[in-house]
Motif scaffolding. Structure first.
Motif, PDB file in Angstrom:
ATOM      1  N   HIS A  44      -0.593  31.842  20.105  1.00  0.00           N
ATOM      2  CA  HIS A  44      -0.234  33.253  20.227  1.00  0.00           C
ATOM      3  C   HIS A  44      -1.071  34.050  19.230  1.00  0.00           C
ATOM      4  CE1 HIS A  44       2.188  36.446  21.624  1.00  0.00           C
ATOM      5  NE2 HIS A  44       2.887  36.623  20.525  1.00  0.00           N
ATOM      6  N   PRO A  46      -1.728  37.180  18.366  1.00  0.00           N
ATOM      7  CA  PRO A  46      -1.193  38.205  17.464  1.00  0.00           C
ATOM      8  C   PRO A  46      -0.379  37.619  16.309  1.00  0.00           C
ATOM      9  CG  PRO A  46      -0.846  38.849  19.728  1.00  0.00           C
ATOM     10  CD  PRO A  46      -1.359  37.456  19.765  1.00  0.00           C
ATOM     11  N   LEU A  47       0.380  36.561  16.608  1.00  0.00           N
ATOM     12  CA  LEU A  47       1.182  35.931  15.549  1.00  0.00           C
ATOM     13  C   LEU A  47       0.257  35.295  14.511  1.00  0.00           C
ATOM     14  CD1 LEU A  47       4.102  35.419  14.812  1.00  0.00           C
ATOM     15  CD2 LEU A  47       3.959  33.251  15.994  1.00  0.00           C
ATOM     16  N   LEU A  50      -1.184  37.957  12.298  1.00  0.00           N
ATOM     17  CA  LEU A  50      -0.221  38.440  11.299  1.00  0.00           C
ATOM     18  C   LEU A  50      -0.134  37.464  10.129  1.00  0.00           C
ATOM     19  CD1 LEU A  50       1.922  40.529  10.551  1.00  0.00           C
ATOM     20  CD2 LEU A  50       3.587  39.101  11.714  1.00  0.00           C
TER      21      LEU A  50
ATOM     22  N   LEU B 507       1.542  46.308  16.053  1.00  0.00           N
ATOM     23  CA  LEU B 507       1.812  44.947  15.585  1.00  0.00           C
ATOM     24  C   LEU B 507       2.958  44.326  16.365  1.00  0.00           C
ATOM     25  CD1 LEU B 507       1.251  42.806  13.336  1.00  0.00           C
ATOM     26  CD2 LEU B 507       3.220  43.784  12.175  1.00  0.00           C
ATOM     27  N   ALA B 510       2.136  43.741  20.022  1.00  0.00           N
ATOM     28  CA  ALA B 510       1.242  42.607  20.218  1.00  0.00           C
ATOM     29  C   ALA B 510       1.997  41.303  20.030  1.00  0.00           C
ATOM     30  CB  ALA B 510       0.074  42.687  19.236  1.00  0.00           C
ATOM     31  N   LEU B 511       2.892  41.269  19.035  1.00  0.00           N
ATOM     32  CA  LEU B 511       3.628  40.034  18.754  1.00  0.00           C
ATOM     33  C   LEU B 511       4.569  39.678  19.889  1.00  0.00           C
ATOM     34  CD1 LEU B 511       4.746  40.066  15.031  1.00  0.00           C
ATOM     35  CD2 LEU B 511       3.260  38.464  16.204  1.00  0.00           C
TER      36      LEU B 511
END
Lengths: 69, 681
Positions: A44, A46-47, A50, B507, B510-511
């Motif tokens: 994933h 985006p994860l 982050l 954010l 997207a997550l």
């Protein structure tokens, strides 16, 4: 708790500057990782991004002694 | 929609009208000394829409939503005053719930729930710190939004109103023109594969566009109620056209490949195409056309080619009937009332659509909004930054507004740029222009310098986002008040918070739920296959219209996603249309099955079971079962060809249709051909 940095009379929180710097570094890293095809192994993205950002910011805060600990 | 070369006069008039409404709202708010006049100004721009009806519908929805939100604020805040954590959680959950419900609604009406959600967020969240102001804030927001809505609606309806009627007719005509061209290409077999795909997708996307448009038209003026019904009817028929055209295309290609497209058939196809393209076609021409098609059917040879020809004739007759319906509906739309007996009958027959509801996706969107608000609130409280309250608020609002998109992140990124531009403009105003002004008129004139050109952008759909980003943000950023405040720190704080808020919304989106059009399209496709499998597995024939409506609804949702996808996914559009035809043929087979003698019926049941399994297992995994399936159809075809009676013929036609839909490129089946030779001998 947070130290402010004086930029020509404007007081900017040091943490904010670090966060911005981490953001730039992360953008560069992301581009690099995309170029070498790293994201094909990521479940994933985006994860992952982050988490990467958190690591970068944490490293910056730990290494650069503008934050009182 | 292509970008217009330049602003038209109507766009300029629209922008001037909107600006006048905004200034009227501002002046009234100042006159009554309301606490936040910029809410009223921003609202005028938020509801602005070139069509009078659309403004009214947006205004009604916004007012209703704000009221619900105001009531909810007054209910929530005093009861949870002593527990800020619980209050924050309650607000976040309420917004998530509102997003969930609004996505399930799937019409512009969903705006009510969105607004009910984020009114609580905007009015209620700052009260976590100061609950005593709850009632005043809620009332002020409802008042000022109400004022903005009233001014916007009043000005747009009284001064040079632009009614939906003519715009609507122009759109319908363009739509019918596309459809006629698409059908003409299919009939004459002239389309190159890419062209037909593109046209078909555009037609389906138009249909979806029309659905949203129809909701607004209903609000234009009450006497146009008939128009809404007519539009609904037209929309349903336009979507029915898609599988029909796809079937005709495959059958013509099949006949041509078999070398069986004789001169009379080709002439009939040309005639249908000419009839569809002609504007003032008479009833006599239609009757002649139908006779021609009937003659085609009567002379159909036995065997596979004959079945194809009969099938083609059947579709052509349907096409003629459908096009006649479309023409009648168009003619009645021009007068604005269902005058013809035919259209009245059509409208009465239309059933409610079975809408596809994606609970999982809606729940994820709601979760995204909740998460954004919670994270933002934690950030706000942890940093102790007074302006930080903007972060959860605006992040939540963004999650709400863009909840319906598959992947809201690119839109947010784009919006971020416009916000930065708006901030620069607002900065210049606040510190360079405003100090030199005194009085309302110079202020309005200065604002007009940017708001009027930006408002022109608002009028063209392609640039709507830019216009929105500038027009709505500038009044909010200037925090237009009765008195000027030269507070550079306050200005910077507010705008940094705004940028952070958009980043947070990006954010969490997207997550949690940035799935992209590709994944979304695949989800819909699988959903459609599951429905076909269910139709094949159902013991009784069931209503053929039902599966048709379900699949067409899915197709309508799929179309804009396919339009957003690249060229690599083009095959998928053709696929779902063919699958839709499979579903219709299954319904037809179910209908004739009881009339067939025992062994043939059993054979047919076995085939349907295998077909159901094929679709249930996810067609995409492998098309391995396809050859077996086609062989099964051929066996059934051979069985029915040997039987007399209309039921066997009907089954044969449906089976041929099924075969063409499943595997259009397959060579003619041998057993039937052999049988036909025996028959002839």
């Amino acid at each position: 708790m947070m130290q402010d940095i004086n930029i020509y009379g404007v007081f900017v929180p040091a943490f904010g500057l670090l966060a911005l710097a981490a953001c730039l570094v992360q953008a560069a890293l992301r581009r690099l990782l995309t170029a070498i095809g790293f994201y094909r192994f990521v479940w994933h993205p985006p994860l992952f991004n982050l988490a990467l950002y958190t690591c970068l910011l944490g490293t910056a805060v730990a290494l650069i002694p503008v934050m009182p600990r | 929609m292509s970008a217009a070369p330049g602003p038209s006069l109507a766009d300029v008039v629209f922008s001037l009208k909107t600006f006048a409404a905004a200034m009227l709202a501002y002046w009234i708010a100042l006159y009554f000394d309301l606490s936040r006049p910029f809410w009223a100004v921003g609202t005028v721009y938020i509801i602005a829409h070139p069509l009078a009806g659309a403004i009214t519908s947006k205004a009604v929805y916004r007012l209703l939503g704000t009221l619900i939100g105001g009531v909810m604020t007054v209910l929530l805040v005093p009861n949870l005053v002593n527990a800020p954590e619980w209050l924050t959680l309650a607000i976040a959950l309420w917004v998530g719930l509102c997003v969930f419900v609004s996505l399930l609604d799937r019409t512009p009406r969903g705006y009510v729930f969105l607004l009910g959600g984020y009114t609580v967020l905007l009015a209620g969240l700052p009260l976590v710190n100061s609950p005593e102001a709850a009632f005043d804030t809620a009332v002020a927001r409802v008042e000022e939004i109400g004022l903005g809505i009233l001014c916007g609606a009043l000005v747009s309806r009284t001064i040079l109103p632009r009614h939906a009627g003519p715009v609507l007719l122009a759109r319908v005509d363009a739509w019918l023109g596309h459809a006629a061209r698409l059908a003409g290409d299919a009939l004459l077999g002239e389309a190159r594969p890419g062209d037909a795909q593109r046209e078909r997708r555009r037609l389906a996307a138009d249909a979806v566009d029309m659905r949203a448009f129809t909701t607004h038209v209903g609000y234009d003026t009450s006497r146009h109620q008939a128009r809404t019904d007519l539009l609904h009817g037209l929309q349903e028929r336009m979507i029915l056209l898609l599988p029909l055209v796809s079937a005709i295309e495959d059958h013509v290609a099949g006949l041509r490949r078999a070398g069986a497209l004789a001169a009379p058939a080709a002439a009939a196809l040309r005639e249908v195409a000419a009839w569809m393209a002609a504007d003032g076609a008479t009833a006599a021409a239609r009757v002649r056309l139908l006779e021609r098609i009937a003659a085609l059917e009567a002379t159909a040879p036995p065997g596979w080619e004959g079945l194809l020809l009969r099938n083609l004739a059947l579709r052509l007759r349907e096409l003629v009937a459908l096009w006649r319906d479309c023409r009648a509906l168009r003619a009645d739309l021009a007068t604005g009332a269902a005058r013809r007996a035919r259209t009245r009958r059509l409208l009465a027959a239309g059933g409610g659509a079975d809408r596809h509801l994606d609970y999982g996706m809606a729940a994820l969107s709601g979760l995204g909004a909740t998460l954004a608000i919670l994270l933002g609130s934690v950030f706000w409280i942890a940093t102790g930054w007074a302006d930080g309250v903007t972060v959860p608020q605006i992040a939540g609002v963004f999650c709400c507004l863009l909840a319906a998109m598959d992947d809201p992140v690119p839109a947010m990124r784009q919006f971020m740029l416009f916000v930065l531009a708006a901030a620069a403009i607002a900065f210049a105003y606040q510190f360079a222009v405003f100090p030199m002004l005194d009085g309302f008129l110079p202020l309005a004139a200065a604002l007009g310098l940017t708001l009027i050109p930006a408002g022109i952008l608002l009028a063209t759909p392609a640039r709507y986002l830019i216009g929105m980003g500038l027009c709505v943000n500038i009044p909010f950023m200037l925090t237009l008040q009765s008195r000027l405040s030269l507070d550079a720190a306050g200005f910077l704080n507010a705008n940094i918070a705004l940028v952070l808020a958009i980043a947070l919304a990006m954010l969490t989106s997207a997550l949690v739920r940035s799935v992209g059009a590709e994944a979304s399209a695949r989800r819909l496709l699988h959903r459609g296959w599951a429905r076909i499998a269910a139709a094949a597995a159902r013991p009784r024939p069931g209503d053929p219209g039902r599966i048709q409506r379900q699949l067409i609804d899915t197709l309508g949702l799929l179309a804009p996603r396919l339009a957003a996808l690249g060229a690599g996914s083009q095959a998928m559009a053709g696929d779902l249309l063919r699958d839709l035809r499979v579903g219709l043929d299954i319904a037809a087979l179910k209908a004739v099955q009881p009339a067939l003698p025992g062994p043939a019926a059993a054979r047919l049941a076995a085939l349907l079971a295998r077909l159901g399994a094929y679709y249930r297992d996810g067609k995409a995994t492998a098309d391995a079962g396809l050859a077996e399936l086609v062989a099964g159809i051929d066996a059934c075809l051979a069985l029915t060809a040997a039987l007399p009676g209309p039921a066997a013929l009907g089954a044969g036609i449906a089976l041929a249709g099924l075969r063409q839909a499943l595997d259009p490129g397959a060579p003619a089946p041998r057993p039937v051909a052999a049988l036909a030779e025996k028959h002839a001998a």
